[in-house]
Motif scaffolding. Structure first.
Motif, short mmCIF file in Angstrom:
data_model
loop_
_atom_site.label_atom_id
_atom_site.label_comp_id
_atom_site.label_asym_id
_atom_site.label_seq_id
_atom_site.Cartn_x
_atom_site.Cartn_y
_atom_site.Cartn_z
N TYR A 118 0.87 -1.18 0.00
CA TYR A 118 0.00 0.00 0.00
C TYR A 118 0.91 1.22 0.00
O TYR A 118 1.50 1.55 1.02
CB TYR A 118 -0.88 0.02 1.25
CG TYR A 118 -1.67 -1.26 1.52
CD1 TYR A 118 -2.98 -1.39 1.07
CD2 TYR A 118 -1.10 -2.32 2.22
CE1 TYR A 118 -3.71 -2.54 1.32
CE2 TYR A 118 -1.82 -3.48 2.47
CZ TYR A 118 -3.12 -3.58 2.02
OH TYR A 118 -3.84 -4.72 2.26
N ARG A 119 1.00 1.87 -1.16
CA ARG A 119 1.99 2.96 -1.24
C ARG A 119 1.55 4.20 -0.50
O ARG A 119 2.37 4.97 -0.02
CB ARG A 119 2.30 3.28 -2.71
CG ARG A 119 3.28 2.28 -3.31
CD ARG A 119 3.47 2.48 -4.78
NE ARG A 119 2.20 2.31 -5.46
CZ ARG A 119 2.05 2.30 -6.78
NH1 ARG A 119 3.10 2.47 -7.55
NH2 ARG A 119 0.87 2.13 -7.33
N LEU A 146 4.29 -4.16 8.10
CA LEU A 146 5.55 -3.41 8.11
C LEU A 146 5.30 -2.04 7.51
O LEU A 146 4.58 -1.92 6.52
CB LEU A 146 6.60 -4.14 7.27
CG LEU A 146 6.97 -5.55 7.72
CD1 LEU A 146 7.74 -6.28 6.63
CD2 LEU A 146 7.78 -5.51 9.02
N GLY A 147 5.90 -1.01 8.09
CA GLY A 147 5.76 0.34 7.53
C GLY A 147 4.68 1.12 8.24
O GLY A 147 4.47 0.97 9.45
N GLY A 148 3.98 1.98 7.46
CA GLY A 148 3.01 2.90 8.05
C GLY A 148 1.87 2.19 8.77
O GLY A 148 1.44 1.11 8.37
N THR A 149 1.41 2.82 9.85
CA THR A 149 0.25 2.30 10.59
C THR A 149 -1.01 2.45 9.75
O THR A 149 -1.24 3.51 9.16
CB THR A 149 0.08 3.10 11.92
OG1 THR A 149 1.27 2.95 12.68
CG2 THR A 149 -1.12 2.63 12.71
N GLN A 170 0.48 -1.78 13.27
CA GLN A 170 1.71 -0.98 13.29
C GLN A 170 2.90 -1.80 12.80
O GLN A 170 2.83 -3.03 12.69
CB GLN A 170 1.97 -0.48 14.72
CG GLN A 170 0.86 0.42 15.23
CD GLN A 170 0.92 0.61 16.74
OE1 GLN A 170 1.79 0.10 17.43
NE2 GLN A 170 -0.05 1.36 17.27
N HIS A 171 3.98 -1.07 12.57
CA HIS A 171 5.26 -1.62 12.11
C HIS A 171 5.70 -2.78 13.01
O HIS A 171 5.90 -2.60 14.21
CB HIS A 171 6.27 -0.48 12.22
CG HIS A 171 7.56 -0.65 11.50
ND1 HIS A 171 7.68 -1.26 10.28
CD2 HIS A 171 8.82 -0.23 11.84
CE1 HIS A 171 8.95 -1.22 9.90
NE2 HIS A 171 9.66 -0.60 10.82
N VAL A 196 -0.29 8.83 5.28
CA VAL A 196 0.21 7.56 5.85
C VAL A 196 1.46 7.14 5.09
O VAL A 196 1.59 7.39 3.89
CB VAL A 196 -0.84 6.41 5.80
CG1 VAL A 196 -1.92 6.60 6.84
CG2 VAL A 196 -1.44 6.25 4.41
N LEU A 197 2.35 6.51 5.80
CA LEU A 197 3.59 6.01 5.18
C LEU A 197 3.29 4.74 4.39
O LEU A 197 2.30 4.05 4.68
CB LEU A 197 4.63 5.71 6.26
CG LEU A 197 5.20 6.92 7.00
CD1 LEU A 197 6.06 6.46 8.18
CD2 LEU A 197 6.01 7.79 6.04
#
Ligand code: AKG
Ligand code: MN
Length: 210
Positions: A118-119, A146-149, A170-171, A196-197
């Motif tokens: 999910y970019r 992994l990555g943005g919440t 979350q990550h 979002v990240l």
């Protein structure tokens, strides 16, 4: 002798939160992978996975699904969803390390994994259950974030007494869904206008009759 690299070697079973939803067995292991490990996994998967843009037919026209995907697993673990047929890519070292780590608590042998990338907030996945026939009646789904919440929502299939529950993934979190969960509950990752990240999710599965 070269020492085997392990991502995860707990001295005692890791803690988890059991979600209190009827007809479900959902366990949430917060920060199952620590920050440094999660950062490393995220960067490796971003670059080493051959991410694909898949399309579904909507009124006869191909529409891109709002995320990138990949399917890895044992030979023969073909998976079909929303009219998309996925033939597995072989396991990578990173995927095998994650699989080995989560199997210590899931206590099944996963033979395949669906990866979602999910970019940004325009990417998501709509309401569905992981209930394709090749997963069997009570599938065990092991889901690593992994990555943005991102918000992960559950909605019961019971129309008379509908229930909803949201959790924030979350990550490094690991979500384990098993038992009757897929029979009684839908889940989704809603799109969001909030910044979002990028996020990668891996849902490990057991495909039957391979
Ligand atoms: O990204 C997630 O956490 C969920 C993905 C999902 O539900 C799926 O791939 O079936
Ligand atoms: Mn799902």
């Amino acid at each position: 002798m070269v020492e085997q690299l392990t991502l995860f070697s707990p001295s005692q079973p890791p803690n988890y939160e059991q979600l209190n939803l009827p007809h479900s067995d959902i366990k949430l292991y917060r920060q199952f992978f620590d920050e440094a490990t999660s950062n490393q996994l995220l960067e490796t998967l971003k670059t080493n996975i051959n991410w694909q843009q898949e399309y579904i037919q909507v009124y006869g026209k191909p529409q891109p699904i709002p995320r990138l995907t990949a399917w890895h697993g044992d030979e023969g673990t073909t998976y079909c969803y929303s009219g998309i047929k996925m033939t597995p890519e072989p396991w990578t070292d990173t995927l095998l390390q994650i699989k080995q780590a989560i199997e210590t608590v899931a206590q099944v042998n996963f033979n395949s994994v669906l990866l979602n990338y999910y970019r940004d907030g325009n990417h998501g996945v709509g309401w569905h259950s992981d209930n394709e026939p090749e997963l069997g009646k009570n599938p065990v789904i092991g889901s690593v974030s992994l990555g943005g919440t991102r918000r992960f929502s559950f909605k019961s299939k019971d129309k008379i007494n509908p229930q909803k529950q949201d959790i924030e993934l979350q990550h490094g979190d690991f979500l384990l869904m098993q038992g009757e969960t897929q029979q009684y509950w839908y889940h989704q990752i809603p799109k969001t206008k909030k910044p979002v990240l990028p996020r990668i999710n891996l849902t490990f599965r057991v495909i039957l009759e391979t």
